[in-house]
Design an enzyme around this catalytic site. Structure first.
Site, PDB file in Angstrom:
ATOM      1  N   HIS A 164       0.808  -1.228   0.000  1.00 49.23           N
ATOM      2  CA  HIS A 164       0.000   0.000   0.000  1.00 49.23           C
ATOM      3  C   HIS A 164       0.838   1.274   0.000  1.00 49.23           C
ATOM      4  CE1 HIS A 164      -4.063  -1.814   0.947  1.00 49.23           C
ATOM      5  NE2 HIS A 164      -3.255  -2.849   1.095  1.00 49.23           N
ATOM      6  N   ASP A 377       3.720   9.660  -0.630  1.00 51.16           N
ATOM      7  CA  ASP A 377       2.480   8.995  -0.232  1.00 51.16           C
ATOM      8  C   ASP A 377       2.177   7.887  -1.240  1.00 51.16           C
ATOM      9  OD1 ASP A 377       0.067   8.629   1.154  1.00 51.16           O
ATOM     10  OD2 ASP A 377      -0.288  10.787   1.291  1.00 51.16           O
TER      11      ASP A 377
END
Ligand code: G6P
Length: 499
Positions: A164, A377
């Site tokens: 992720h 991110d």
């Protein structure tokens, strides 16, 4: 539970539920908000699914139980393991290393030992639930050794892994004293999924540099113990949110009314800006607030008629880098509010809490400018939530180039958060954006976010896994992985430098 085990087993560090304990000590569970749970819900129910993960509390692992049609299997973690495996190796070694070393990663051999031991426990718990030929889907950086550990225990199952967060370039990954073990762990999967193509490329480059496997395309083969070759696919599967349910939530009268209430409670400012983040140094919260403060100082926006709401949800508070960040952010917010606030009007509303989804939807609807300024991110789902909430085509999204979302969200105003002047210009532009431009951009953003939702993401990943799984079964390749006899050691190797 079926007597023969489950056809689909999901494994993640945390279970998809939050535990509550009332005054009498009685325990109850509520489903955690979030796309992953929602996306997998129908698939889990349809496939007889089990979910293996940690309860979130030390030394607490009740018997497996059924929650809303999914069988939840708690894995225990002791206090010491929480310190070494979770706060230590996962969040003070891997997290900073994988996010461009924004803060220096710490390398401790005791943390690594704990990471390995806990990964073994998760792998054992997962295989105990899996039916013959089942699919096991492992999630995220806390569990990178689990794919190969599962394959050793159960050569019959299909194994998917989804990462992720970003996967770093070799030049950074190289620092990790246990780099080879991590790559071998991931290569135990049939499909290794990433958020961006560049993450998959970085991973393949690390495979190339650290093992005898030399991938030339993103489907490549590794040796199996039985002499056959097994295919591994490394590819991007950008994750999304449950866009339609977010859109529906933002359409409800209650949420629309709450959005108006927020605006009027703030004294009806001309411009509301919003930041929503876990309080994490990867999110660029300080850079954003600094830019905002300078814009006020320059007089480019009027402090009396502008409000920045910064939701910073508490996160990993036992890790020093997070405590330090909290202090820095709070000093900065205090300074700017002291300078520009008036009685009855703070120019920054700083909220160190988490909020339920309906309140988030109302905040998104109320915000004229959404600020997502991460320094790095994996994806950033807040940006996608903002877009899904804006069925009115209002609002403008300022989005960091360093997010996975930037690869997908063409209608956003892209910024480099290190370039404070550039970010100030972008924020001012967003605050004054003509409504025709804002609508055009938001329409484009919504086309993407509403079309590519989390359901599609999960189906794409599982379809890919099915494809590679079938090819591997056909080749008779399901057996434990051995990638090569020796590690080619690159120049400037730092292996063995752990303390
Ligand atoms: C990121 C990670 C997740 C993690 C989440 C919250 O999104 O990719 O794996 O669960 O942060 O962090 P926490 O440490 O509280 O689980």
């Amino acid at each position: 539970m079926s007597t023969t085990g489950f056809d689909l087993v999901v494994v993640s560090n945390r279970l998809p539920v939050d535990m509550q304990q009332d005054a009498s000590g009685a325990i109850s569970w509520t489903r955690s908000p979030g796309g992953l749970v929602t996306a997998l819900d129908p698939i889990m129910k349809g496939a007889e699914g089990a979910w293996v993960g940690w309860s979130g509390a030390p030394d607490f692992a009740p018997e497996p139980f059924d929650a809303d049609g999914t069988f939840l299997v708690p894995v225990p973690l002791s206090e010491g393991e929480i310190q070494r495996y979770y706060e230590g190796f996962s969040n003070d070694t891997l997290w900073p290393l994988y996010h461009d070393v924004i803060t220096p990663p710490a390398y401790h051999r005791t943390w690594w030992d704990s990471y390995r031991a806990v990964n073994e426990r998760f792998a054992e718990a997962a295989v105990a639930q899996a039916a013959e030929g089942a699919t096991i889907w492992v999630h995220d950086y806390q569990l990178q050794l689990v794919p190969a550990l599962i394959r050793q225990l159960r050569p019959d199952v299909r194994i998917g892994y989804f990462h992720h967060i970003p996967f770093p370039p070799f030049e950074l990954f190289q620092q990790l004293p246990w780099r080879r073990q991590v790559i071998d762990g991931l290569l135990g999967a049939d499909v290794v999924g990433f958020q961006r193509r560049s993450d998959a490329t970085n991973f393949m480059n690390c495979v190339r540099r650290l093992t005898a496997v030399k991938p030339r395309t993103n489907i490549f083969s590794v040796h199996s113990d039985n002499g056959a070759r097994r295919l591994v696919k490394a590819a991007a599967f950008p994750i999304s949110i449950d866009s339609h349910s977010f859109d529906r939530l933002a359409h409800t009268d209650a949420v629309k009314k709450r959005a108006e209430e927020i605006r009027s409670d703030l004294g009806d400012p001309d411009v509301i800006m919003l930041g929503v983040d876990r309080l994490d140094y990867t999110k660029g919260i300080r850079h954003r607030i600094k830019a905002y403060g300078e814009i006020l100082e320059d007089g480019r926006i009027d402090a009396a008629s502008t409000t920045l709401i910064q939701v910073a949800s508490p996160s990993r508070e036992n890790v020093k880098a997070y405590r330090d960040l909290r202090q820095q952010v709070e000093i900065l917010v205090g300074r700017i509010n002291g300078e520009y606030g008036e009685i009855g009007h703070s120019t920054i509303h700083y909220l160190h809490h988490s909020y339920p989804q309906d309140e988030m939807a109302a905040l998104y609807l109320a915000a004229d400018v959404m600020l997502v300024t991460s320094l790095r991110d994996g994806m950033n789902l807040v940006a996608k939530e903002y877009v899904a909430a804006r069925h009115d085509l209002g609002g403008a999204l300022v989005l960091s180039e360093f997010t996975g979302a930037a690869d997908e969200l063409g209608g956003a105003i892209l910024v480099n958060p290190h370039d404070i002047d550039g970010m100030k210009d972008a924020i001012v532009h967003a605050a004054n954006m003509p409504s025709a431009e804002a609508r055009r951009r938001m329409r484009r953003l919504r086309r993407k976010v509403m079309h590519d939702d989390v359901n599609k993401w999960a189906h794409n990943f599982l379809a890919s896994l099915e494809d590679i799984g079938q090819r591997n079964e056909h080749n008779g390749a399901y057996a434990p992985t051995v990638t090569s006899a020796a590690e080619p050691v690159p120049a400037g190797s730092t292996a063995g430098g752990a303390s």
